[in-house]
Design a protein around this motif. Structure first.
Motif: not given
Length: 117
Positions: A54-57, A83-98
């Motif tokens: 749910x946090x990831x969503x 230039x690419x600020x897509x959702x796919x790019x976000x997850x390629x650029x960052x790890x997210x710990x919930x």
């Protein structure tokens, strides 16, 4: 100490973020390492969730604001941003710990500052 009715996300840069920083013109951070970037990361409060998914969503819903906030924390000039600020790019650029448990160890009231755009 008090339980806070929030969850938390830790936003940790990955190698593409460091690669971008190293390619920005006039960058003077020659000794910056990925380990250093990931040692003091942005933490954001999220609505309270029962399941990490749910946090990831929720992150997926606000990713663009987070992406821009992280880039602006280094360079406010968006002409320097990728230039690419897509959702796919976000997850390629960052790890997210919930994390689901947030405890406030300070008895003072929380104060708000203006939201980042």
């Amino acid at each position: 100490m008090y339980f806070v009715d929030r969850s938390v996300a830790v936003i940790k840069p990955k190698a593409p973020f460091l690669d971008w920083l190293n390619k920005v013109p006039d960058n003077d951070m020659v000794d910056l390492s990925l380990e250093a970037l990931r040692s003091d990361c942005t933490v954001i409060l999220l609505p309270e969730f029962n399941e990490p998914e749910e946090g990831v969503a929720y992150i997926d819903e606000i990713y663009e604001q987070l992406f821009k906030m992280e880039l602006a924390s280094w360079y406010e000039d968006d002409a320097l941003w990728p230039t690419d600020l897509s959702l796919k790019a976000f997850w390629e650029w960052f790890d997210v710990e919930i994390h689901s448990t947030v405890i406030d160890s300070v008895d003072d009231d929380l104060t708000n500052s203006p939201a980042l755009q």
